[in-house]
Motif scaffolding. Sequence first.
Motif, PDB file in Angstrom:
ATOM      1  N   PRO A  36      32.306  33.817  51.113  1.00 37.74           N
ATOM      2  CA  PRO A  36      31.283  34.862  50.986  1.00 37.74           C
ATOM      3  C   PRO A  36      29.888  34.404  51.385  1.00 37.74           C
ATOM      4  N   SER A  37      29.633  33.092  51.383  1.00 38.60           N
ATOM      5  CA  SER A  37      28.307  32.592  51.734  1.00 38.60           C
ATOM      6  C   SER A  37      28.052  32.598  53.236  1.00 38.60           C
ATOM      7  N   LEU A  38      29.100  32.822  54.042  1.00 39.15           N
ATOM      8  CA  LEU A  38      28.975  32.720  55.492  1.00 39.15           C
ATOM      9  C   LEU A  38      28.616  34.068  56.104  1.00 39.15           C
ATOM     10  N   TRP A  39      27.654  34.069  57.030  1.00 39.23           N
ATOM     11  CA  TRP A  39      27.279  35.322  57.690  1.00 39.23           C
ATOM     12  C   TRP A  39      28.512  35.907  58.400  1.00 39.23           C
ATOM     13  N   GLY A  40      28.564  37.230  58.451  1.00 41.81           N
ATOM     14  CA  GLY A  40      29.717  37.898  59.037  1.00 41.81           C
ATOM     15  C   GLY A  40      30.782  38.254  58.016  1.00 41.81           C
ATOM     16  N   TYR A  41      30.610  37.832  56.768  1.00 40.94           N
ATOM     17  CA  TYR A  41      31.570  38.159  55.713  1.00 40.94           C
ATOM     18  C   TYR A  41      31.578  39.667  55.479  1.00 40.94           C
ATOM     19  N   ASN A  42      32.768  40.237  55.399  1.00 41.62           N
ATOM     20  CA  ASN A  42      32.912  41.683  55.211  1.00 41.62           C
ATOM     21  C   ASN A  42      33.107  41.984  53.730  1.00 41.62           C
ATOM     22  N   ASN A  43      32.073  42.543  53.110  1.00 47.63           N
ATOM     23  CA  ASN A  43      32.118  42.867  51.684  1.00 47.63           C
ATOM     24  C   ASN A  43      32.894  44.142  51.385  1.00 47.63           C
ATOM     25  N   ASN A  44      33.246  44.895  52.422  1.00 44.58           N
ATOM     26  CA  ASN A  44      33.808  46.233  52.219  1.00 44.58           C
ATOM     27  C   ASN A  44      35.308  46.311  52.488  1.00 44.58           C
ATOM     28  N   LEU A  45      35.976  45.184  52.549  1.00 42.29           N
ATOM     29  CA  LEU A  45      37.407  45.192  52.792  1.00 42.29           C
ATOM     30  C   LEU A  45      38.164  45.834  51.627  1.00 42.29           C
ATOM     31  N   LYS A  46      39.166  46.641  51.970  1.00 38.65           N
ATOM     32  CA  LYS A  46      40.053  47.184  50.951  1.00 38.65           C
ATOM     33  C   LYS A  46      41.178  46.180  50.763  1.00 38.65           C
ATOM     34  N   THR A  47      41.056  45.344  49.770  1.00 36.47           N
ATOM     35  CA  THR A  47      41.984  44.224  49.610  1.00 36.47           C
ATOM     36  C   THR A  47      43.243  44.648  48.850  1.00 36.47           C
ATOM     37  N   TYR A  48      44.230  43.764  48.844  1.00 36.27           N
ATOM     38  CA  TYR A  48      45.507  44.041  48.200  1.00 36.27           C
ATOM     39  C   TYR A  48      45.440  43.637  46.728  1.00 36.27           C
ATOM     40  N   GLU A  49      45.338  44.646  45.852  1.00 34.02           N
ATOM     41  CA  GLU A  49      45.244  44.358  44.430  1.00 34.02           C
ATOM     42  C   GLU A  49      46.594  43.872  43.908  1.00 34.02           C
ATOM     43  N   TYR A  50      46.555  43.171  42.780  1.00 30.67           N
ATOM     44  CA  TYR A  50      47.790  42.698  42.150  1.00 30.67           C
ATOM     45  C   TYR A  50      48.570  43.897  41.634  1.00 30.67           C
ATOM     46  N   ASP A  51      49.758  44.112  42.178  1.00 31.36           N
ATOM     47  CA  ASP A  51      50.564  45.281  41.814  1.00 31.36           C
ATOM     48  C   ASP A  51      52.036  44.965  42.079  1.00 31.36           C
ATOM     49  N   PRO A  52      52.715  44.307  41.126  1.00 30.02           N
ATOM     50  CA  PRO A  52      54.115  43.918  41.349  1.00 30.02           C
ATOM     51  C   PRO A  52      55.046  45.104  41.571  1.00 30.02           C
TER      52      PRO A  52
ATOM     53  N   LEU B 193      31.436  42.263  65.138  1.00 26.17           N
ATOM     54  CA  LEU B 193      32.762  41.905  65.646  1.00 26.17           C
ATOM     55  C   LEU B 193      33.587  41.181  64.597  1.00 26.17           C
ATOM     56  N   TYR B 194      32.963  40.250  63.882  1.00 28.47           N
ATOM     57  CA  TYR B 194      33.707  39.490  62.879  1.00 28.47           C
ATOM     58  C   TYR B 194      34.102  40.359  61.687  1.00 28.47           C
ATOM     59  N   ARG B 195      33.251  41.327  61.346  1.00 28.67           N
ATOM     60  CA  ARG B 195      33.625  42.236  60.264  1.00 28.67           C
ATOM     61  C   ARG B 195      34.808  43.106  60.673  1.00 28.67           C
ATOM     62  N   SER B 196      34.792  43.573  61.918  1.00 33.03           N
ATOM     63  CA  SER B 196      35.920  44.372  62.422  1.00 33.03           C
ATOM     64  C   SER B 196      37.194  43.537  62.478  1.00 33.03           C
ATOM     65  N   LEU B 197      37.060  42.298  62.888  1.00 37.53           N
ATOM     66  CA  LEU B 197      38.210  41.408  62.965  1.00 37.53           C
ATOM     67  C   LEU B 197      38.844  41.209  61.588  1.00 37.53           C
ATOM     68  N   GLN B 198      38.016  41.024  60.565  1.00 41.13           N
ATOM     69  CA  GLN B 198      38.550  40.845  59.218  1.00 41.13           C
ATOM     70  C   GLN B 198      39.328  42.071  58.762  1.00 41.13           C
ATOM     71  N   GLU B 199      38.909  43.271  59.192  1.00 42.85           N
ATOM     72  CA  GLU B 199      39.640  44.486  58.835  1.00 42.85           C
ATOM     73  C   GLU B 199      41.015  44.514  59.492  1.00 42.85           C
ATOM     74  N   ILE B 200      41.074  44.092  60.753  1.00 46.67           N
ATOM     75  CA  ILE B 200      42.358  44.052  61.465  1.00 46.67           C
ATOM     76  C   ILE B 200      43.299  43.057  60.795  1.00 46.67           C
ATOM     77  N   VAL B 201      42.799  41.855  60.542  1.00 40.61           N
ATOM     78  CA  VAL B 201      43.625  40.816  59.933  1.00 40.61           C
ATOM     79  C   VAL B 201      44.051  41.229  58.527  1.00 40.61           C
ATOM     80  N   ASN B 202      43.146  41.852  57.799  1.00 43.45           N
ATOM     81  CA  ASN B 202      43.470  42.306  56.451  1.00 43.45           C
ATOM     82  C   ASN B 202      44.615  43.326  56.489  1.00 43.45           C
ATOM     83  N   TYR B 203      44.591  44.241  57.446  1.00 46.53           N
ATOM     84  CA  TYR B 203      45.664  45.235  57.560  1.00 46.53           C
ATOM     85  C   TYR B 203      46.989  44.572  57.929  1.00 46.53           C
ATOM     86  N   GLU B 204      46.963  43.652  58.875  1.00 48.83           N
ATOM     87  CA  GLU B 204      48.185  42.998  59.332  1.00 48.83           C
ATOM     88  C   GLU B 204      48.752  42.043  58.284  1.00 48.83           C
TER      89      GLU B 204
END
Length: 545
Positions: free
Chosen positions: A346-362, A494-505
Amino acid sequence: MDRDNNSSLMLPASIAIIIAVIFALFNYAPVKKAPIVNTAGSTNNTNQRLIIGRANDSVTLDPASTTEMNSFKVTVNIFETLVKYEKNEGRIIPCLAESWNSSEDGLTWVFKLREGIRFHDGTDFNASAVCFNFHRWMDKDNPYHNGKFSYWNTVFGGFPGFVDSVKALSNHSLEIKLNKPYAPFLNALAMPAFGIAGPEAIKEHNEDLFKHPVGTGPFLLKSWEHNKSIILERNDKYWNGRAKVKEIEFRIIPGNKDRLEELKQGSIHIADYLSPVDIAEVKYDPNLHLYLRPSFNVGYIAMNNERFPFNKRDVRVAINHAIDKEKLVNDVFDNFAKPAATYIPPSLWGYNNNLKTYEYDPDKSRKLMQEAGFPNGFKTTLWVMDAARDYFPKPLQVAEFVKESLKQVGIYAEIKVFNWDEYLTRIRNGEHEIALIGWTGDYADPDNFLYTMFASENAKPGFAANYSLYKSKEADQLLIQARETTNMVFRRSLYRSLQEIVNYEAPSVPLVHTMPVMASRLSVRGYVPSMTGIESLENVELASE
C-alpha cells in the motif's frame, strides 16, 4: 517444526498501540533508538568482526545469476553498480558512474565513470570492463554467459532484450542504447544483480565465479563454509574510504529463537529474520535495539495456471475465498502483518485502493468448486520453503494454515518442504501445483512487482519469476505501456487498471505484507535497514558496550 504457541506471549497494550500506529502510517522506523554511548575511552574497534546471524546461506556470490536475497545481502558489499539508491530517500545517486545524461527520447544513455578505481584483483575499472559485464549478461552466445541471468531476463525482456548496444566511448565514458524507452532504467541499474565484476576474474573462473567474486566494493571474500558462514574482509584500497570494521561474518543460525538467544548472549551483533512474537523480549532487553524493516513485500500463494485444475478461474477464485487473511495474520503473524488485497504494498505509488477483493467466504468457495466440476473436491500438493523469509517468518505455520483452510472447502493438500536452493529451482521450472512464495521489492516502482510476477515474458520454464505462469495479452499490453511512458499520471492509471485485471483473473492469492523484524546489540552503530532487505555495511561500526 511445531507451530509457535503464542498464547502466553501476548504483546503488551503499549506495543499493540505502537504497531497499530505504524501500520496506519505505513512508514516504519526503528522502534527503539539506541542511547548515545560515550566511546571516548573505548578501544579502537576498526579491527573487529561484525557478525550477522541469519536463517539461510547464500545460494551464490555471483549476483548476476540469481534473484535470491540472501545472496545479495553478501554481494552488495563486494560488488558495486553504476548508480545506487541514497539511504532512506530512495533517489538515485552516483556510484561507479559519477554522472550521466540521456537523449530526449530516452533511448541513448551516456555515463561518465569514475577514474582511479581498481577491482579487488588489482585490475582497472573502466568502460571496457562495464561493457564486458553487460555483454556477459545480455548475449546468450557469450562464452561467459553461464547461469540463468534471471534478473536480466526479467528486467530487460530477454537476451539481449531491449538493450540494443553497450559500448565504450572512451576509457571512462560508456554509452548504452535501448531500442525502446524504459521508464525505470536507472532504478534497474541500481539493483545488486547488476554489480560490476572484474573481467579477468570472470575469464579465470567462468562457471565458478560464484565462488570467487571480484568487485570494486568495500569488502572482499575471505572464506565461505557452506551452510555455516561467509566471512568478508575489508578492502583497504577501497576508492570511497575504508570500511569501519575489519571483517563481516554472515553466520547461519536456522532457528529464530536460536538467533535471538545468540544475540542476547553477545555472540552475534545483528539478528535478521526474527519472529514478531520476539518483539517484546527484544524491546525490554537493555542491551538490544529493535528494528522494524520498512514493509516493501508481499507473501502469496502461487497457483500454477498451466496445471489442471488451476487453469480454471473458478477453482482459483474458490481458493481466494477459502483463506481468512485476518485470522492468518492473527494466528501465524502475531498481528504483525497486513492482509494483502493485491500484489504491491500500500505504500507504493500506483496502489489501487478500490479493488473489489475476495472476502473470506467458504460457502461461496464450495459453490464455485461445484460449478468448476469438483463437488467432492480434489487432492493437490502445497510447496513451502524450509526456513524463514522476510514475507514468511514462519513458513511452515503458514503452510499448515493454508492446508487446513483448503481442507474446509474440499481441497486436500499434501505439504512438501524443500530447502531454499532446490525450492527456487523447482518453482522457476514450473514443477509446482501450488506454492508459498513472495517478493521483496528492489526499487520503488510498481514495474518491479507487477512485471516480475505477471508478465508472460517471465513465465519461461527455468527463468520464471512469474510463479503462477499467468499469461494475459491484456495484462502484457498494460505492463509494456507502463514501461515505455514517463508520464507518471498515465503510469499510475495503467498500474491501477492492471491490478483490476489481475484481481479478476485471480492467478494467485495475495496473503500478507509483512514488517520484517530484526535486532542488534547496542554496540552496533550506523546500521540503517533498507526497505529492500539489502544494505551495504561499510558505514557500520562497533562501539564498546
